[in-house]
Design a protein around this motif. Structure first.
Motif, PDB file in Angstrom:
ATOM      1  N   THR A  32      39.978  77.823  66.483  1.00  0.00           N
ATOM      2  CA  THR A  32      38.661  78.134  65.926  1.00  0.00           C
ATOM      3  C   THR A  32      38.754  78.878  64.603  1.00  0.00           C
ATOM      4  O   THR A  32      37.778  78.916  63.842  1.00  0.00           O
ATOM      5  CB  THR A  32      37.832  78.963  66.922  1.00  0.00           C
ATOM      6  OG1 THR A  32      38.543  80.173  67.257  1.00  0.00           O
ATOM      7  CG2 THR A  32      37.582  78.169  68.201  1.00  0.00           C
ATOM      8  N   SER A  33      39.925  79.468  64.308  1.00  0.00           N
ATOM      9  CA  SER A  33      40.090  80.168  63.036  1.00  0.00           C
ATOM     10  C   SER A  33      40.573  79.249  61.917  1.00  0.00           C
ATOM     11  O   SER A  33      40.637  79.671  60.760  1.00  0.00           O
ATOM     12  CB  SER A  33      41.081  81.333  63.199  1.00  0.00           C
ATOM     13  OG  SER A  33      42.380  80.860  63.515  1.00  0.00           O
ATOM     14  N   LEU A  34      40.903  78.002  62.245  1.00  0.00           N
ATOM     15  CA  LEU A  34      41.364  77.066  61.221  1.00  0.00           C
ATOM     16  C   LEU A  34      40.224  76.672  60.285  1.00  0.00           C
ATOM     17  O   LEU A  34      39.043  76.729  60.641  1.00  0.00           O
ATOM     18  CB  LEU A  34      41.937  75.804  61.872  1.00  0.00           C
ATOM     19  CG  LEU A  34      43.235  75.952  62.658  1.00  0.00           C
ATOM     20  CD1 LEU A  34      43.586  74.641  63.353  1.00  0.00           C
ATOM     21  CD2 LEU A  34      44.379  76.402  61.766  1.00  0.00           C
ATOM     22  N   THR A  35      40.594  76.229  59.103  1.00  0.00           N
ATOM     23  CA  THR A  35      39.608  75.795  58.117  1.00  0.00           C
ATOM     24  C   THR A  35      38.911  74.525  58.589  1.00  0.00           C
ATOM     25  O   THR A  35      39.557  73.599  59.085  1.00  0.00           O
ATOM     26  CB  THR A  35      40.290  75.525  56.763  1.00  0.00           C
ATOM     27  OG1 THR A  35      40.955  76.718  56.337  1.00  0.00           O
ATOM     28  CG2 THR A  35      39.271  75.100  55.718  1.00  0.00           C
ATOM     29  N   ALA A  36      37.600  74.510  58.453  1.00  0.00           N
ATOM     30  CA  ALA A  36      36.847  73.311  58.801  1.00  0.00           C
ATOM     31  C   ALA A  36      37.256  72.171  57.885  1.00  0.00           C
ATOM     32  O   ALA A  36      37.339  72.331  56.661  1.00  0.00           O
ATOM     33  CB  ALA A  36      35.352  73.575  58.700  1.00  0.00           C
ATOM     34  N   LYS A  61      33.465  66.634  64.138  1.00  0.00           N
ATOM     35  CA  LYS A  61      33.910  67.583  63.128  1.00  0.00           C
ATOM     36  C   LYS A  61      35.335  68.010  63.450  1.00  0.00           C
ATOM     37  O   LYS A  61      35.638  68.364  64.587  1.00  0.00           O
ATOM     38  CB  LYS A  61      32.979  68.788  63.093  1.00  0.00           C
ATOM     39  CG  LYS A  61      31.558  68.445  62.661  1.00  0.00           C
ATOM     40  CD  LYS A  61      30.663  69.679  62.663  1.00  0.00           C
ATOM     41  CE  LYS A  61      29.238  69.317  62.237  1.00  0.00           C
ATOM     42  NZ  LYS A  61      28.331  70.502  62.258  1.00  0.00           N
ATOM     43  N   LEU A  62      36.179  67.982  62.452  1.00  0.00           N
ATOM     44  CA  LEU A  62      37.592  68.289  62.635  1.00  0.00           C
ATOM     45  C   LEU A  62      37.942  69.610  61.974  1.00  0.00           C
ATOM     46  O   LEU A  62      37.370  69.981  60.948  1.00  0.00           O
ATOM     47  CB  LEU A  62      38.464  67.186  62.038  1.00  0.00           C
ATOM     48  CG  LEU A  62      38.225  65.765  62.550  1.00  0.00           C
ATOM     49  CD1 LEU A  62      39.077  64.780  61.764  1.00  0.00           C
ATOM     50  CD2 LEU A  62      38.514  65.671  64.041  1.00  0.00           C
ATOM     51  N   ARG A  63      38.881  70.335  62.583  1.00  0.00           N
ATOM     52  CA  ARG A  63      39.536  71.465  61.923  1.00  0.00           C
ATOM     53  C   ARG A  63      40.946  71.027  61.581  1.00  0.00           C
ATOM     54  O   ARG A  63      41.550  70.229  62.292  1.00  0.00           O
ATOM     55  CB  ARG A  63      39.515  72.718  62.796  1.00  0.00           C
ATOM     56  CG  ARG A  63      38.112  73.281  62.965  1.00  0.00           C
ATOM     57  CD  ARG A  63      38.114  74.625  63.672  1.00  0.00           C
ATOM     58  NE  ARG A  63      36.773  75.166  63.750  1.00  0.00           N
ATOM     59  CZ  ARG A  63      36.197  75.921  62.824  1.00  0.00           C
ATOM     60  NH1 ARG A  63      36.887  76.216  61.723  1.00  0.00           N
ATOM     61  NH2 ARG A  63      34.984  76.365  62.973  1.00  0.00           N
ATOM     62  N   LYS A  64      41.473  71.564  60.503  1.00  0.00           N
ATOM     63  CA  LYS A  64      42.707  71.023  59.940  1.00  0.00           C
ATOM     64  C   LYS A  64      43.724  72.123  59.722  1.00  0.00           C
ATOM     65  O   LYS A  64      43.423  73.164  59.126  1.00  0.00           O
ATOM     66  CB  LYS A  64      42.378  70.324  58.615  1.00  0.00           C
ATOM     67  CG  LYS A  64      43.485  69.497  58.013  1.00  0.00           C
ATOM     68  CD  LYS A  64      42.957  68.781  56.778  1.00  0.00           C
ATOM     69  CE  LYS A  64      43.979  67.875  56.140  1.00  0.00           C
ATOM     70  NZ  LYS A  64      43.450  67.196  54.938  1.00  0.00           N
ATOM     71  N   ALA A 111      39.907  68.188  67.091  1.00  0.00           N
ATOM     72  CA  ALA A 111      38.529  67.770  67.330  1.00  0.00           C
ATOM     73  C   ALA A 111      37.724  68.986  67.777  1.00  0.00           C
ATOM     74  O   ALA A 111      37.924  69.494  68.885  1.00  0.00           O
ATOM     75  CB  ALA A 111      38.488  66.673  68.390  1.00  0.00           C
ATOM     76  N   ALA A 112      36.814  69.454  66.908  1.00  0.00           N
ATOM     77  CA  ALA A 112      36.130  70.730  67.149  1.00  0.00           C
ATOM     78  C   ALA A 112      34.722  70.573  67.698  1.00  0.00           C
ATOM     79  O   ALA A 112      34.266  71.425  68.466  1.00  0.00           O
ATOM     80  CB  ALA A 112      36.085  71.544  65.854  1.00  0.00           C
ATOM     81  N   GLU A 113      34.024  69.509  67.320  1.00  0.00           N
ATOM     82  CA  GLU A 113      32.662  69.326  67.817  1.00  0.00           C
ATOM     83  C   GLU A 113      32.278  67.854  67.706  1.00  0.00           C
ATOM     84  O   GLU A 113      32.428  67.240  66.652  1.00  0.00           O
ATOM     85  CB  GLU A 113      31.664  70.170  67.027  1.00  0.00           C
ATOM     86  CG  GLU A 113      30.226  70.033  67.536  1.00  0.00           C
ATOM     87  CD  GLU A 113      29.213  70.763  66.680  1.00  0.00           C
ATOM     88  OE1 GLU A 113      28.034  70.790  67.077  1.00  0.00           O
ATOM     89  OE2 GLU A 113      29.610  71.289  65.616  1.00  0.00           O
ATOM     90  N   THR A 172      31.498  70.604  72.626  1.00  0.00           N
ATOM     91  CA  THR A 172      32.379  71.486  71.857  1.00  0.00           C
ATOM     92  C   THR A 172      33.547  71.897  72.749  1.00  0.00           C
ATOM     93  O   THR A 172      33.357  72.651  73.706  1.00  0.00           O
ATOM     94  CB  THR A 172      31.640  72.741  71.369  1.00  0.00           C
ATOM     95  OG1 THR A 172      30.551  72.361  70.526  1.00  0.00           O
ATOM     96  CG2 THR A 172      32.586  73.653  70.592  1.00  0.00           C
ATOM     97  N   PRO A 173      34.742  71.392  72.506  1.00  0.00           N
ATOM     98  CA  PRO A 173      35.895  71.769  73.332  1.00  0.00           C
ATOM     99  C   PRO A 173      36.151  73.274  73.274  1.00  0.00           C
ATOM    100  O   PRO A 173      35.930  73.919  72.250  1.00  0.00           O
ATOM    101  CB  PRO A 173      37.051  70.976  72.707  1.00  0.00           C
ATOM    102  CG  PRO A 173      36.390  69.833  72.005  1.00  0.00           C
ATOM    103  CD  PRO A 173      35.095  70.374  71.490  1.00  0.00           C
ATOM    104  N   ALA A 174      36.656  73.808  74.380  1.00  0.00           N
ATOM    105  CA  ALA A 174      36.872  75.256  74.512  1.00  0.00           C
ATOM    106  C   ALA A 174      38.245  75.647  73.965  1.00  0.00           C
ATOM    107  O   ALA A 174      39.125  76.120  74.695  1.00  0.00           O
ATOM    108  CB  ALA A 174      36.730  75.683  75.966  1.00  0.00           C
TER     109      ALA A 174
END
Length: 594
Positions: free
Chosen positions: A221-225, A188-191, A201-203, A213-215
């Motif tokens: 973590t506030s970016l749009t999925a 799952k990516l955040r963009k 790369a979020a999960e 899940t990278p720390a």
């Protein structure tokens, strides 16, 4: 020596350098000098070594390019059209240009020493380095055990520099990935849709089960999925001998086949799982920190794939998934078709801090900064830019336009709360940081603020206010904390720094150590009026230039670092700017007052 076609003479310094080339063994000029551009001269040349190899002929051909301003300017060497060099090698700037000025250990052992600056030595030095580069390349010795590991080049024609894949890996995640080599799954990516498109790369999952899940810090973590992409984990690096990276789909198929994997099913599934946007395939593989060293982390590269909308059926093909894939396999993923790789951005602390991070013992502490004014915001930013990841900021004041002459915030932050806006700025500096801004004074009344203070290892007061110092002295802690006070003197000409490692801050000791200096500075120019601001009820404000505050904030951050990594239980320092007949002379440590 022949002139150029337009009969322009060679510069005298370049002529002097050319004469020294006759003394370089195994190096020969093979043609006349010519004007390459308006400001450069070029000449064909060759290097002859005793024995060639599979990738390097005994005689190789090159083009030497020298600045018109020699001995100043650059000196470049490029492979000729029929160079006698096959493949790609370590220590190359481009596919056709060796890097001869690198400070890598393997090249330093060549014994040529530092590059000379004079006309008689500089050109010959580059020629000698080229000969040695060719000799090392032929013997496979451009890398030596213990050299820093350098990834093969991905060339501009294969790179989309307006899109990046951002990953966070370390030795702990390496242990997870070792259990999944040869496997593939989903990520799952955040963009971030800024000027450039950045994917994070979020999960990582496999067949719907969570893997990793990278720390990331709060900015990521506030970016749009964003979309979901396909990942593939390799057992070993997908490099092409002697030191290349796949540039075509045929080359990538080949290196994957050597590891027992088939590329085409992954391409089909990656495209199918992305109904909108650009499908991505992430390929991971272990890399060491040094040549012949143990694997240290996972390196990721991501390639762009055509969207489903781009794979339209063509005349003669049925409108079915199999037919569409056959067309794509022929047109887009053919053996000679180029791959487009995204810019790869690893974010582990070692990478982010390669240009300067605090020691791990200092970075790992949890910090609280009391006061988000000009000094507090600057100190907090110095800490975060130096690698601190856990930091909380307290202030109940709002940012005004008049503050901006010396504050780290900008017009976009007006009229927000200082602490909250500073926290937002901090999280945009480092993808690993998780800052929190609390819209309240110290001591905090909200539970989350009180918990942040309780969890802190280091508390830094940047207000210098007597009520804050008194409240710090009233609290007894179960475990020792580092408690530091940083405050500015008149016009930010001095910095008062006091620190304790204690379970209870000694406010009376602070007053005895610092207040005499404050009083002495207050008497320097008692008749100078203070600037005023306000509407209706005018109030005096503290005058200080941005440059002075930044200067002393850097000193304060250094004081924090030294005390945190030290063992002292108490330390007092007063730093002051020194000015002489010729202006600013530096920062000095003030001695005891008379």
């Amino acid at each position: 020596m022949d002139d150029t076609a337009d009969r322009a003479p060679l510069p005298p310094d370049l002529v002097a350098g050319i004469r020294t080339l006759e003394d370089v063994p195994d190096f020969t000029l093979t043609g006349p000098w010519s004007r390459e551009k308006s400001d450069r001269w070029a000449v064909p040349c060759q290097v002859q070594i005793e024995q060639g190899s599979e990738y390097v002929d005994a005689v190789t051909h090159w083009r030497l390019s020298v600045s018109q301003h020699y001995p100043w300017g650059t000196i470049d060497v490029f492979r000729a059209a029929n160079s006698g060099i096959r493949g790609e090698f370590p220590h190359e700037l481009t596919r056709h240009q060796p890097c001869l000025i690198t400070r890598a250990q393997s090249l330093e052992r060549w014994g040529t020493g530092a590059e000379p600056p004079d006309a008689y030595g500089r050109l010959a030095w580059h020629a000698m380095r080229l000969v040695q580069w060719v000799q090392k390349a032929a013997r496979g010795e451009l890398f030596q055990p213990g050299d820093h590991f350098g990834h093969p080049l991905i060339h501009d024609e294969n790179r989309n520099r307006k899109r990046s894949i951002n990953t966070l890996e370390d030795d702990r995640s390496l242990a997870v990935w070792r259990q999944h080599t040869g496997q593939h799954g989903e990520v799952k990516l955040r963009k971030d849709l800024g000027h450039y498109v950045s994917y994070y790369a979020a999960e990582f999952t496999r067949q719907g089960k969570h893997l990793l899940t990278p720390a990331w810090g709060t900015w990521v973590t506030s970016l749009t999925a964003g979309q979901t992409a396909r990942w593939l984990m390799l057992e070993r690096r997908p490099f092409i001998p002697p030191w290349g990276f796949p540039a075509t789909w045929g080359e990538l198929r080949g290196v994957l086949a050597e590891q027992g994997m088939s590329l085409d099913p992954l391409l089909r599934s990656a495209i199918a799982m992305t109904p909108k946007g650009t499908p991505l395939l992430l390929i991971g593989y272990p890399v060491p920190g040094v040549i012949d060293g143990p694997d240290r982390q996972i390196q990721w590269q991501a390639c762009e794939l055509p969207s489903r909308a781009e794979l339209l059926p063509a005349r003669g093909f049925r409108n079915t998934p199999d037919s569409m894939w056959l067309k794509a396999r022929h047109d887009t993923f053919g053996t000679a078709s180029p791959i487009t790789w995204l810019l790869s951005q690893p974010h582990q602390a070692e990478e982010l801090g390669s240009r300067g991070f605090l020691p791990e013992t200092v970075r790992a502490q949890r910090y609280v900064v009391i006061g988000a004014g000009a000094l507090g915001s600057a100190v907090a930013e110095h800490l975060v830019r130096s690698g601190v990841t856990y930091i909380s900021v307290f202030d109940d004041d709002s940012i005004q336009t008049a503050n901006l002459v010396r504050h780290t915030l900008t017009l976009q932050d007006v009229p927000g709360n200082k602490a909250e806006q500073v926290a937002q700025r901090l999280q945009a500096i480092n993808t690993l940081v998780s800052p929190t801004g609390f819209n309240e004074r110290y001591p905090p009344q909200r539970d989350d603020g009180a918990q942040a203070v309780q969890a802190a290892d280091v508390i830094i007061d940047t207000t210098g206010e007597a009520p804050v110092i008194a409240m710090l002295g009233r609290r007894r802690w179960d475990d020792p904390k580092v408690i530091i006070s940083l405050s500015l003197g008149w016009k930010a000409q001095s910095l008062y720094a006091y620190a304790e490692r204690t379970t209870r801050f000694r406010a009376p000791a602070f007053n005895r150590a610092i207040l005499p200096h404050v009083d002495a500075d207050a008497l320097v120019d008692p008749d100078e009026p203070m600037p005023m601001e306000g509407v209706g009820c005018w109030t005096p404000v503290f005058p200080a230039l941005h440059t002075d505050i930044q200067l002393l904030a850097a000193v304060g951050a250094t004081f924090v670092r030294e005390f945190v990594e030290g063992t002292d239980t108490e330390r007092t320092r007063v730093f002051e700017q020194r000015h002489g007949p010729h202006g600013f002379e530096g920062i000095a440590l003030r001695g005891p007052l008379p």
